[in-house]
Motif scaffolding. Sequence first.
Motif, PDB file in Angstrom:
ATOM      1  N   LEU A  82       0.808  -1.223   0.000  1.00 48.40           N
ATOM      2  CA  LEU A  82       0.000   0.000   0.000  1.00 48.40           C
ATOM      3  C   LEU A  82       0.840   1.271   0.000  1.00 48.40           C
ATOM      4  O   LEU A  82       0.342   2.332  -0.373  1.00 48.40           O
ATOM      5  CB  LEU A  82      -0.943   0.006   1.206  1.00 48.40           C
ATOM      6  CG  LEU A  82      -2.043  -1.060   1.184  1.00 48.40           C
ATOM      7  CD1 LEU A  82      -2.771  -1.087   2.520  1.00 48.40           C
ATOM      8  CD2 LEU A  82      -3.005  -0.818   0.031  1.00 48.40           C
ATOM      9  N   SER A  83       2.110   1.182   0.404  1.00 48.86           N
ATOM     10  CA  SER A  83       2.867   2.414   0.597  1.00 48.86           C
ATOM     11  C   SER A  83       4.069   2.615  -0.324  1.00 48.86           C
ATOM     12  O   SER A  83       4.484   3.755  -0.526  1.00 48.86           O
ATOM     13  CB  SER A  83       3.313   2.521   2.058  1.00 48.86           C
ATOM     14  OG  SER A  83       4.125   1.421   2.402  1.00 48.86           O
ATOM     15  N   LEU A  84       4.631   1.561  -0.879  1.00 45.02           N
ATOM     16  CA  LEU A  84       5.796   1.727  -1.753  1.00 45.02           C
ATOM     17  C   LEU A  84       5.401   2.319  -3.102  1.00 45.02           C
ATOM     18  O   LEU A  84       4.256   2.182  -3.540  1.00 45.02           O
ATOM     19  CB  LEU A  84       6.479   0.369  -1.990  1.00 45.02           C
ATOM     20  CG  LEU A  84       7.175  -0.281  -0.803  1.00 45.02           C
ATOM     21  CD1 LEU A  84       7.682  -1.668  -1.183  1.00 45.02           C
ATOM     22  CD2 LEU A  84       8.321   0.579  -0.292  1.00 45.02           C
ATOM     23  N   THR A  85       6.358   2.934  -3.762  1.00 46.00           N
ATOM     24  CA  THR A  85       6.098   3.428  -5.118  1.00 46.00           C
ATOM     25  C   THR A  85       5.882   2.225  -6.043  1.00 46.00           C
ATOM     26  O   THR A  85       6.323   1.108  -5.741  1.00 46.00           O
ATOM     27  CB  THR A  85       7.288   4.253  -5.640  1.00 46.00           C
ATOM     28  OG1 THR A  85       8.438   3.401  -5.723  1.00 46.00           O
ATOM     29  CG2 THR A  85       7.562   5.451  -4.758  1.00 46.00           C
ATOM     30  N   ALA A  86       5.218   2.469  -7.150  1.00 51.56           N
ATOM     31  CA  ALA A  86       4.841   1.378  -8.054  1.00 51.56           C
ATOM     32  C   ALA A  86       6.043   0.540  -8.497  1.00 51.56           C
ATOM     33  O   ALA A  86       6.000  -0.693  -8.461  1.00 51.56           O
ATOM     34  CB  ALA A  86       4.098   1.937  -9.265  1.00 51.56           C
ATOM     35  N   ARG A  87       7.115   1.194  -8.921  1.00 53.96           N
ATOM     36  CA  ARG A  87       8.276   0.448  -9.431  1.00 53.96           C
ATOM     37  C   ARG A  87       8.898  -0.444  -8.352  1.00 53.96           C
ATOM     38  O   ARG A  87       9.150  -1.622  -8.571  1.00 53.96           O
ATOM     39  CB  ARG A  87       9.316   1.423  -9.984  1.00 53.96           C
ATOM     40  CG  ARG A  87      10.516   0.734 -10.603  1.00 53.96           C
ATOM     41  CD  ARG A  87      11.503   1.726 -11.204  1.00 53.96           C
ATOM     42  NE  ARG A  87      10.935   2.563 -12.238  1.00 53.96           N
ATOM     43  CZ  ARG A  87      10.762   2.190 -13.505  1.00 53.96           C
ATOM     44  NH1 ARG A  87      11.099   0.988 -13.871  1.00 53.96           N
ATOM     45  NH2 ARG A  87      10.259   3.028 -14.390  1.00 53.96           N
ATOM     46  N   VAL A  88       9.140   0.117  -7.173  1.00 56.69           N
ATOM     47  CA  VAL A  88       9.727  -0.650  -6.067  1.00 56.69           C
ATOM     48  C   VAL A  88       8.738  -1.713  -5.597  1.00 56.69           C
ATOM     49  O   VAL A  88       9.112  -2.857  -5.333  1.00 56.69           O
ATOM     50  CB  VAL A  88      10.131   0.297  -4.909  1.00 56.69           C
ATOM     51  CG1 VAL A  88      10.603  -0.487  -3.698  1.00 56.69           C
ATOM     52  CG2 VAL A  88      11.187   1.280  -5.379  1.00 56.69           C
ATOM     53  N   ASN A  89       7.471  -1.349  -5.509  1.00 57.44           N
ATOM     54  CA  ASN A  89       6.410  -2.244  -5.084  1.00 57.44           C
ATOM     55  C   ASN A  89       6.381  -3.499  -5.951  1.00 57.44           C
ATOM     56  O   ASN A  89       6.302  -4.632  -5.451  1.00 57.44           O
ATOM     57  CB  ASN A  89       5.075  -1.503  -5.191  1.00 57.44           C
ATOM     58  CG  ASN A  89       4.031  -2.027  -4.256  1.00 57.44           C
ATOM     59  OD1 ASN A  89       4.053  -3.166  -3.866  1.00 57.44           O
ATOM     60  ND2 ASN A  89       3.098  -1.154  -3.915  1.00 57.44           N
ATOM     61  N   ARG A  90       6.449  -3.271  -7.249  1.00 55.58           N
ATOM     62  CA  ARG A  90       6.415  -4.385  -8.204  1.00 55.58           C
ATOM     63  C   ARG A  90       7.568  -5.348  -7.945  1.00 55.58           C
ATOM     64  O   ARG A  90       7.381  -6.559  -7.838  1.00 55.58           O
ATOM     65  CB  ARG A  90       6.490  -3.817  -9.619  1.00 55.58           C
ATOM     66  CG  ARG A  90       6.453  -4.854 -10.702  1.00 55.58           C
ATOM     67  CD  ARG A  90       6.454  -4.156 -12.060  1.00 55.58           C
ATOM     68  NE  ARG A  90       6.223  -5.121 -13.103  1.00 55.58           N
ATOM     69  CZ  ARG A  90       7.092  -5.363 -14.073  1.00 55.58           C
ATOM     70  NH1 ARG A  90       8.223  -4.699 -14.141  1.00 55.58           N
ATOM     71  NH2 ARG A  90       6.814  -6.257 -14.991  1.00 55.58           N
ATOM     72  N   ILE A  91       8.773  -4.807  -7.825  1.00 55.65           N
ATOM     73  CA  ILE A  91       9.966  -5.641  -7.618  1.00 55.65           C
ATOM     74  C   ILE A  91       9.891  -6.393  -6.296  1.00 55.65           C
ATOM     75  O   ILE A  91      10.134  -7.600  -6.239  1.00 55.65           O
ATOM     76  CB  ILE A  91      11.245  -4.768  -7.677  1.00 55.65           C
ATOM     77  CG1 ILE A  91      11.430  -4.220  -9.089  1.00 55.65           C
ATOM     78  CG2 ILE A  91      12.472  -5.550  -7.224  1.00 55.65           C
ATOM     79  CD1 ILE A  91      12.463  -3.114  -9.201  1.00 55.65           C
ATOM     80  N   VAL A  92       9.523  -5.699  -5.223  1.00 52.19           N
ATOM     81  CA  VAL A  92       9.479  -6.315  -3.896  1.00 52.19           C
ATOM     82  C   VAL A  92       8.434  -7.433  -3.860  1.00 52.19           C
ATOM     83  O   VAL A  92       8.690  -8.520  -3.320  1.00 52.19           O
ATOM     84  CB  VAL A  92       9.213  -5.256  -2.801  1.00 52.19           C
ATOM     85  CG1 VAL A  92       8.927  -5.905  -1.461  1.00 52.19           C
ATOM     86  CG2 VAL A  92      10.395  -4.301  -2.694  1.00 52.19           C
ATOM     87  N   ASN A  93       7.254  -7.212  -4.437  1.00 49.82           N
ATOM     88  CA  ASN A  93       6.221  -8.245  -4.446  1.00 49.82           C
ATOM     89  C   ASN A  93       6.666  -9.471  -5.233  1.00 49.82           C
ATOM     90  O   ASN A  93       6.416 -10.601  -4.815  1.00 49.82           O
ATOM     91  CB  ASN A  93       4.911  -7.686  -5.008  1.00 49.82           C
ATOM     92  CG  ASN A  93       4.059  -7.083  -3.934  1.00 49.82           C
ATOM     93  OD1 ASN A  93       3.367  -7.783  -3.205  1.00 49.82           O
ATOM     94  ND2 ASN A  93       4.117  -5.759  -3.808  1.00 49.82           N
ATOM     95  N   ILE A  94       7.336  -9.263  -6.352  1.00 49.54           N
ATOM     96  CA  ILE A  94       7.817 -10.398  -7.149  1.00 49.54           C
ATOM     97  C   ILE A  94       8.889 -11.173  -6.389  1.00 49.54           C
ATOM     98  O   ILE A  94       8.827 -12.405  -6.288  1.00 49.54           O
ATOM     99  CB  ILE A  94       8.335  -9.916  -8.523  1.00 49.54           C
ATOM    100  CG1 ILE A  94       7.154  -9.424  -9.377  1.00 49.54           C
ATOM    101  CG2 ILE A  94       9.098 -11.021  -9.241  1.00 49.54           C
ATOM    102  CD1 ILE A  94       7.560  -8.695 -10.648  1.00 49.54           C
ATOM    103  N   VAL A  95       9.853 -10.466  -5.807  1.00 53.96           N
ATOM    104  CA  VAL A  95      10.954 -11.122  -5.094  1.00 53.96           C
ATOM    105  C   VAL A  95      10.450 -11.876  -3.862  1.00 53.96           C
ATOM    106  O   VAL A  95      10.787 -13.051  -3.655  1.00 53.96           O
ATOM    107  CB  VAL A  95      12.046 -10.093  -4.705  1.00 53.96           C
ATOM    108  CG1 VAL A  95      13.061 -10.690  -3.740  1.00 53.96           C
ATOM    109  CG2 VAL A  95      12.738  -9.566  -5.953  1.00 53.96           C
ATOM    110  N   VAL A  96       9.628 -11.230  -3.044  1.00 54.24           N
ATOM    111  CA  VAL A  96       9.127 -11.885  -1.829  1.00 54.24           C
ATOM    112  C   VAL A  96       8.187 -13.037  -2.192  1.00 54.24           C
ATOM    113  O   VAL A  96       8.200 -14.096  -1.554  1.00 54.24           O
ATOM    114  CB  VAL A  96       8.452 -10.871  -0.878  1.00 54.24           C
ATOM    115  CG1 VAL A  96       7.825 -11.569   0.315  1.00 54.24           C
ATOM    116  CG2 VAL A  96       9.469  -9.834  -0.412  1.00 54.24           C
ATOM    117  N   GLY A  97       7.395 -12.868  -3.242  1.00 54.49           N
ATOM    118  CA  GLY A  97       6.523 -13.954  -3.707  1.00 54.49           C
ATOM    119  C   GLY A  97       7.335 -15.169  -4.131  1.00 54.49           C
ATOM    120  O   GLY A  97       7.025 -16.305  -3.759  1.00 54.49           O
ATOM    121  N   ILE A  98       8.391 -14.941  -4.900  1.00 57.48           N
ATOM    122  CA  ILE A  98       9.261 -16.046  -5.334  1.00 57.48           C
ATOM    123  C   ILE A  98       9.938 -16.697  -4.130  1.00 57.48           C
ATOM    124  O   ILE A  98      10.029 -17.929  -4.047  1.00 57.48           O
ATOM    125  CB  ILE A  98      10.293 -15.553  -6.364  1.00 57.48           C
ATOM    126  CG1 ILE A  98       9.587 -15.220  -7.687  1.00 57.48           C
ATOM    127  CG2 ILE A  98      11.396 -16.581  -6.586  1.00 57.48           C
ATOM    128  CD1 ILE A  98      10.463 -14.504  -8.708  1.00 57.48           C
TER     129      ILE A  98
END
Length: 148
Positions: A82-98
């Motif tokens: 909910l709080s990270l910028t879109a670009r960082v948010n995208r990367i963090v969600n992909i990495v943590v999901g993996i």
Amino acid sequence: MKTKQTTNMLEDRKVNVKAKLALLWVALMFLYIYNDLFSLWQPGHIAELVEGHLEGVQFTQTMLFGAAVLMAFPSFMVLMSLSLTARVNRIVNIVVGILHILVLFGTQFVGEGETWFYWRFYELLELLFLVLIIWTAWKWPTTESGIQ
């Protein structure tokens, strides 16, 4: 005399990507919690927990601390989504999901004894939600910029 016929259409608003990711992490946490909660009804499970081990795995402070850190990630991901910028948010969600998918696959080879069907069912749902998180982040909508 003609009458104007109207139909009421349900409004189908698009859900914000950040909200969608946060809700997927919340749902994943519920799956984790219920999977572990249902385990308490397996015969002998509580007795093993009280003795400090489960299915041949001895609990240590290091192992439990690692598990606590791993299970804290989804809670943080609700806030981060909910709080990270879109670009960082995208990367963090992909990495943590993996990362969580790798852990899910890795846990398939830990422990002894019979695997119960409810456990496999929840693991499949967890995998589905993790794939949805990664997919949602990967397909994050973009806008064209006017930069030439």
